[in-house]
Design a protein around this motif. Structure first.
Motif, PDB file in Angstrom:
ATOM      1  N   PRO A 188      -9.359  21.572  -4.911  1.00  0.00           N
ATOM      2  CA  PRO A 188      -8.251  20.631  -5.349  1.00  0.00           C
ATOM      3  C   PRO A 188      -8.831  18.575  -5.309  1.00  0.00           C
ATOM      4  CG  PRO A 188      -7.892  21.961  -4.086  1.00  0.00           C
ATOM      5  CD  PRO A 188      -9.486  22.080  -4.218  1.00  0.00           C
ATOM      6  N   HIS A 189      -9.322  19.058  -4.738  1.00  0.00           N
ATOM      7  CA  HIS A 189     -10.331  17.470  -4.309  1.00  0.00           C
ATOM      8  C   HIS A 189     -10.856  17.426  -5.352  1.00  0.00           C
ATOM      9  CE1 HIS A 189     -10.559  16.482   0.315  1.00  0.00           C
ATOM     10  NE2 HIS A 189      -9.409  17.295  -0.009  1.00  0.00           N
ATOM     11  N   ALA A 190     -11.843  17.945  -6.211  1.00  0.00           N
ATOM     12  CA  ALA A 190     -12.860  17.457  -7.435  1.00  0.00           C
ATOM     13  C   ALA A 190     -12.438  17.736  -8.580  1.00  0.00           C
ATOM     14  CB  ALA A 190     -13.517  18.880  -7.451  1.00  0.00           C
ATOM     15  N   ALA A 191     -11.576  17.922  -8.401  1.00  0.00           N
ATOM     16  CA  ALA A 191     -10.253  18.140  -9.654  1.00  0.00           C
ATOM     17  C   ALA A 191      -8.815  16.791  -9.464  1.00  0.00           C
ATOM     18  CB  ALA A 191      -8.921  19.068  -9.649  1.00  0.00           C
ATOM     19  N   LEU A 192      -8.649  16.448  -8.481  1.00  0.00           N
ATOM     20  CA  LEU A 192      -8.104  15.405  -7.836  1.00  0.00           C
ATOM     21  C   LEU A 192      -9.140  13.986  -8.389  1.00  0.00           C
ATOM     22  CD1 LEU A 192      -5.225  13.563  -7.151  1.00  0.00           C
ATOM     23  CD2 LEU A 192      -6.324  13.604  -5.054  1.00  0.00           C
ATOM     24  N   ARG A 193     -10.748  13.971  -8.661  1.00  0.00           N
ATOM     25  CA  ARG A 193     -11.616  12.685  -8.859  1.00  0.00           C
ATOM     26  C   ARG A 193     -11.426  13.004 -10.205  1.00  0.00           C
ATOM     27  NH1 ARG A 193     -14.798  14.949  -5.434  1.00  0.00           N
ATOM     28  NH2 ARG A 193     -15.943  16.379  -6.868  1.00  0.00           N
ATOM     29  N   ASP A 194     -11.862  13.973 -10.535  1.00  0.00           N
ATOM     30  CA  ASP A 194     -11.714  13.807 -12.013  1.00  0.00           C
ATOM     31  C   ASP A 194     -10.662  13.355 -13.153  1.00  0.00           C
ATOM     32  OD1 ASP A 194     -13.969  15.384 -11.780  1.00  0.00           O
ATOM     33  OD2 ASP A 194     -13.219  17.320 -12.413  1.00  0.00           O
ATOM     34  N   LYS A 195      -9.502  13.896 -12.178  1.00  0.00           N
ATOM     35  CA  LYS A 195      -7.879  13.429 -12.898  1.00  0.00           C
ATOM     36  C   LYS A 195      -8.319  11.634 -12.612  1.00  0.00           C
ATOM     37  CE  LYS A 195      -4.628  17.150 -12.575  1.00  0.00           C
ATOM     38  NZ  LYS A 195      -3.435  17.576 -11.720  1.00  0.00           N
ATOM     39  N   ALA A 196      -8.484  11.179 -11.471  1.00  0.00           N
ATOM     40  CA  ALA A 196      -8.693  10.102 -11.312  1.00  0.00           C
ATOM     41  C   ALA A 196      -9.845   9.064 -11.736  1.00  0.00           C
ATOM     42  CB  ALA A 196      -8.861   9.297  -9.274  1.00  0.00           C
ATOM     43  N   ALA A 201     -11.184   5.686 -16.800  1.00  0.00           N
ATOM     44  CA  ALA A 201     -11.794   5.678 -17.754  1.00  0.00           C
ATOM     45  C   ALA A 201     -11.254   4.324 -18.954  1.00  0.00           C
ATOM     46  CB  ALA A 201     -12.535   6.481 -18.251  1.00  0.00           C
ATOM     47  N   GLN A 202      -9.983   5.559 -19.079  1.00  0.00           N
ATOM     48  CA  GLN A 202      -9.075   4.964 -20.003  1.00  0.00           C
ATOM     49  C   GLN A 202      -7.997   3.457 -20.077  1.00  0.00           C
ATOM     50  OE1 GLN A 202      -5.667   7.966 -19.992  1.00  0.00           O
ATOM     51  NE2 GLN A 202      -7.144   9.682 -20.501  1.00  0.00           N
ATOM     52  N   GLN A 203      -8.521   3.215 -18.221  1.00  0.00           N
ATOM     53  CA  GLN A 203      -7.514   2.031 -18.543  1.00  0.00           C
ATOM     54  C   GLN A 203      -8.573   1.058 -17.790  1.00  0.00           C
ATOM     55  OE1 GLN A 203      -4.183   2.087 -15.906  1.00  0.00           O
ATOM     56  NE2 GLN A 203      -3.115   4.325 -17.297  1.00  0.00           N
ATOM     57  N   CYS A 204      -9.921   1.224 -18.064  1.00  0.00           N
ATOM     58  CA  CYS A 204     -10.731   0.248 -17.131  1.00  0.00           C
ATOM     59  C   CYS A 204     -10.860  -0.886 -17.854  1.00  0.00           C
ATOM     60  CB  CYS A 204     -11.971   0.500 -17.384  1.00  0.00           C
ATOM     61  SG  CYS A 204     -12.575   0.676 -18.851  1.00  0.00           S
ATOM     62  N   SER A 205     -10.054  -1.213 -19.281  1.00  0.00           N
ATOM     63  CA  SER A 205     -10.365  -2.575 -19.984  1.00  0.00           C
ATOM     64  C   SER A 205      -9.031  -3.504 -18.904  1.00  0.00           C
ATOM     65  CB  SER A 205      -9.992  -2.613 -21.310  1.00  0.00           C
ATOM     66  OG  SER A 205      -8.510  -1.337 -21.386  1.00  0.00           O
ATOM     67  N   ARG A 223      -5.970   6.431   0.498  1.00  0.00           N
ATOM     68  CA  ARG A 223      -6.604   7.295   1.723  1.00  0.00           C
ATOM     69  C   ARG A 223      -6.816   8.224   1.207  1.00  0.00           C
ATOM     70  NH1 ARG A 223      -7.957   6.803   7.019  1.00  0.00           N
ATOM     71  NH2 ARG A 223      -8.242   8.094   7.805  1.00  0.00           N
ATOM     72  N   GLN A 224      -6.240   9.295   0.498  1.00  0.00           N
ATOM     73  CA  GLN A 224      -6.786  10.222   0.515  1.00  0.00           C
ATOM     74  C   GLN A 224      -7.938  10.363  -1.048  1.00  0.00           C
ATOM     75  OE1 GLN A 224      -6.364  13.819   1.074  1.00  0.00           O
ATOM     76  NE2 GLN A 224      -6.846  13.785  -0.391  1.00  0.00           N
ATOM     77  N   LEU A 225      -7.324   9.622  -2.251  1.00  0.00           N
ATOM     78  CA  LEU A 225      -8.244   9.049  -2.812  1.00  0.00           C
ATOM     79  C   LEU A 225      -9.483   8.718  -2.680  1.00  0.00           C
ATOM     80  CD1 LEU A 225      -7.860   9.666  -6.535  1.00  0.00           C
ATOM     81  CD2 LEU A 225      -6.990   7.149  -6.189  1.00  0.00           C
ATOM     82  N   GLN A 226      -9.290   7.565  -1.398  1.00  0.00           N
ATOM     83  CA  GLN A 226     -10.816   7.344  -1.366  1.00  0.00           C
ATOM     84  C   GLN A 226     -11.866   8.229  -0.969  1.00  0.00           C
ATOM     85  OE1 GLN A 226      -8.739   4.407   0.436  1.00  0.00           O
ATOM     86  NE2 GLN A 226      -9.329   2.034  -0.822  1.00  0.00           N
ATOM     87  N   LEU A 227     -11.367   8.838   0.188  1.00  0.00           N
ATOM     88  CA  LEU A 227     -11.503  10.388   1.185  1.00  0.00           C
ATOM     89  C   LEU A 227     -12.407  11.002  -0.108  1.00  0.00           C
ATOM     90  CD1 LEU A 227      -9.480  10.960   3.862  1.00  0.00           C
ATOM     91  CD2 LEU A 227     -11.800   9.748   3.955  1.00  0.00           C
ATOM     92  N   VAL A 228     -11.419  11.241  -1.302  1.00  0.00           N
ATOM     93  CA  VAL A 228     -12.042  12.504  -2.077  1.00  0.00           C
ATOM     94  C   VAL A 228     -13.468  11.732  -3.140  1.00  0.00           C
ATOM     95  CG1 VAL A 228     -11.326  13.321  -4.244  1.00  0.00           C
ATOM     96  CG2 VAL A 228     -10.016  13.422  -2.324  1.00  0.00           C
ATOM     97  N   PHE A 229     -13.601  10.142  -3.144  1.00  0.00           N
ATOM     98  CA  PHE A 229     -14.511   9.528  -4.478  1.00  0.00           C
ATOM     99  C   PHE A 229     -16.025   9.181  -2.903  1.00  0.00           C
ATOM    100  CE2 PHE A 229     -11.252   8.720  -7.109  1.00  0.00           C
ATOM    101  CZ  PHE A 229     -12.559   8.236  -7.671  1.00  0.00           C
ATOM    102  N   ALA A 230     -15.429   9.207  -1.526  1.00  0.00           N
ATOM    103  CA  ALA A 230     -16.567   9.172  -0.695  1.00  0.00           C
ATOM    104  C   ALA A 230     -16.378  10.337  -0.407  1.00  0.00           C
ATOM    105  CB  ALA A 230     -15.843   8.284   0.862  1.00  0.00           C
ATOM    106  N   GLU A 231     -16.468  11.387  -0.797  1.00  0.00           N
ATOM    107  CA  GLU A 231     -17.042  13.086  -0.613  1.00  0.00           C
ATOM    108  C   GLU A 231     -18.101  13.046  -1.545  1.00  0.00           C
ATOM    109  OE1 GLU A 231     -14.119  15.662  -1.388  1.00  0.00           O
ATOM    110  OE2 GLU A 231     -13.655  15.464   1.396  1.00  0.00           O
ATOM    111  N   ALA A 232     -17.810  12.531  -2.671  1.00  0.00           N
ATOM    112  CA  ALA A 232     -18.820  12.762  -3.900  1.00  0.00           C
ATOM    113  C   ALA A 232     -19.787  10.679  -3.771  1.00  0.00           C
ATOM    114  CB  ALA A 232     -18.366  12.129  -5.183  1.00  0.00           C
TER     115      ALA A 232
END
Length: 309
Positions: A188-196, A201-205, A223-232
Motif C-alpha cells: 500500500p505504501h508503494a502504491a500511494l507513493r506511485d500515485k503521488a 509529474a502531471q502538475q509540477c509546472s 504526515r503519512q505521505l512524508q513517511l511513505v516518501f522517507a521509506e524510499a
C-alpha cells in the motif's frame, strides 16, 4: 512537410514502426503523426495477417494500442494461436506478436518513450496486457489520438509539444491505474507513493504545487505521505523539485523552445526563479541551463553539417 503533420504511410514506413503485412495483397490504410518523440499511428484493414515486432523496431518505446476487430487471434513467437477480444493493449516493453484479423478491423496506437513513463510508476511491467474492459480514461485517450490523426492541419511547435505532453500523461495515468490494480504484490505504501509521483509529474509546472496539495490529491495526510516518501529515501518536496528539473531539462533540450529565455523556462517548469532552476539542474544533472542547451546544440551540429553535404 514538418514532422508534426498527419500523413498516410506505406508498408515501408509501417515496417519502421515494427508492423509487417504478411500478405502483400492485403490493402491496409495507415496514418501517422509524430509530435516529437511520441508516435501516433492508425491502421485499418480487413481479413489481414500482421507480424508486429515493436520490441526490435522501437526498443525505446512503450506501446498503447486500441484494437477494434470482429475476430482476432494472436500468437507469440513459437506459441499457439489464441483468440482474444478487442481492447486496449498496454505493452511497456513493446509488442512481439503475429496477429490474424477476420473481417474489418482498426488499430489506433501511441508509441510513448519508456523513459517518460518512469515518472508515473516505480518500475515498468515486464510484459504486455490485453485489457478487454474499457475505462473512461482509455476511451478518452483513444478518442484524443483519433482526433489528432483526423486533423490534417500543420501543428505549430507549441501544439506538437502540448499533444506530446497530453499523450504521455494519459499513457502514464493508464499505466499507473492498471498496474496498481493488477499488481497485488505492491505494498500500500508503494502504491500511494506511485500515485503521488504521478500527481507531481502531471502538475509540477504549477508553481503553487506543494506537498500539502499533493497529499490532498492522493487523499492522504501530509504526515503519512512524508513517511511513505522517507521509506524510499526521498521527500515530497524533493520529488516536486526532481520533476520540475526533469521538465526544465526536456524544454532546454528541445529546439522548439530555443526562443524561450532561461527565466521563461523556469516559469514553465514551475520554479519560482531562474536561480532555483539552476540549483535544481546542477543537483540533478550536474549542469547549468545554458550548458544543457550548448551540449544539445554541439551534438546536433555534426548531423546538420552531414545533412548539408
Amino acid at each position: 512537410m514538418s514532422p508534426g503533420d498527419v500523413r498516410e504511410i506505406g508498408s515501408g514506413e509501417l515496417l519502421s514502426h515494427g508492423v509487417h503485412v504478411v500478405d502483400d495483397r492485403t490493402r491496409i490504410t495507415a496514418t501517422q503523426r509524430t509530435p516529437g518523440p511520441v508516435i501516433l499511428l492508425s491502421m485499418q484493414g480487413a481479413a489481414s495477417e500482421l507480424s508486429i515486432d515493436t520490441v526490435t523496431a522501437r526498443p525505446d518505446h512503450a506501446v498503447f494500442a486500441f484494437v477494434d476487430a470482429a475476430r482476432l487471434v494472436t500468437k507469440e513467437p513459437n506459441g499457439p494461436w489464441m483468440p482474444v477480444e478487442g481492447g486496449l493493449v498496454v505493452a511497456p516493453p513493446g509488442i512481439a506478436q503475429h496477429v490474424r484479423c477476420a473481417g474489418s478491423w482498426s488499430i489506433t496506437a501511441a508509441y510513448v518513450p519508456r523513459a517518460t513513463l518512469g515518472a508515473f510508476v516505480a518500475a515498468l511491467p515486464a510484459s504486455a496486457q490485453v485489457l478487454e474492459e474499457r475505462r473512461p480514461l482509455d476511451r478518452a485517450m483513444q478518442a484524443f489520438v483519433e482526433q489528432v490523426l483526423a486533423v490534417e492541419d500543420t501543428a505549430t511547435a507549441t501544439e506538437r509539444y502540448a499533444i506530446e505532453r497530453l499523450i504521455v500523461e494519459m499513457s502514464g495515468a493508464i499505466l499507473l491505474d492498471r498496474t496498481d490494480g493488477a499488481s497485488g504484490h505492491r505494498s500500500p505504501h508503494a502504491a500511494l507513493r506511485d500515485k503521488a509521483v504521478a500527481v507531481i509529474a502531471q502538475q509540477c509546472s504549477d508553481p503553487a504545487l506543494n506537498p500539502a496539495r499533493v497529499a490532498r490529491e492522493v487523499r492522504s495526510s501530509l504526515r503519512q505521505l512524508q513517511l511513505v516518501f522517507a521509506e524510499a529515501e526521498n521527500s515530497v518536496a524533493g520529488e516536486i523539485r526532481h520533476q520540475r528539473a526533469r521538465l526544465a531539462k526536456s524544454l532546454l533540450l528541445d529546439s522548439r523552445f530555443d526562443s524561450l529565455s532561461i527565466e521563461q523556462i523556469s516559469q514553465r517548469a514551475g520554479f519560482p526563479s531562474p536561480i532555483s532552476l539552476r540549483r535544481a539542474l546542477e543537483e540533478e544533472y550536474g549542469a547549468t541551463p545554458r550548458a544543457l542547451r550548448a551540449h544539445r546544440e554541439a551534438a546536433q551540429r555534426p548531423q546538420n553539417e552531414t545533412a548539408d553535404r
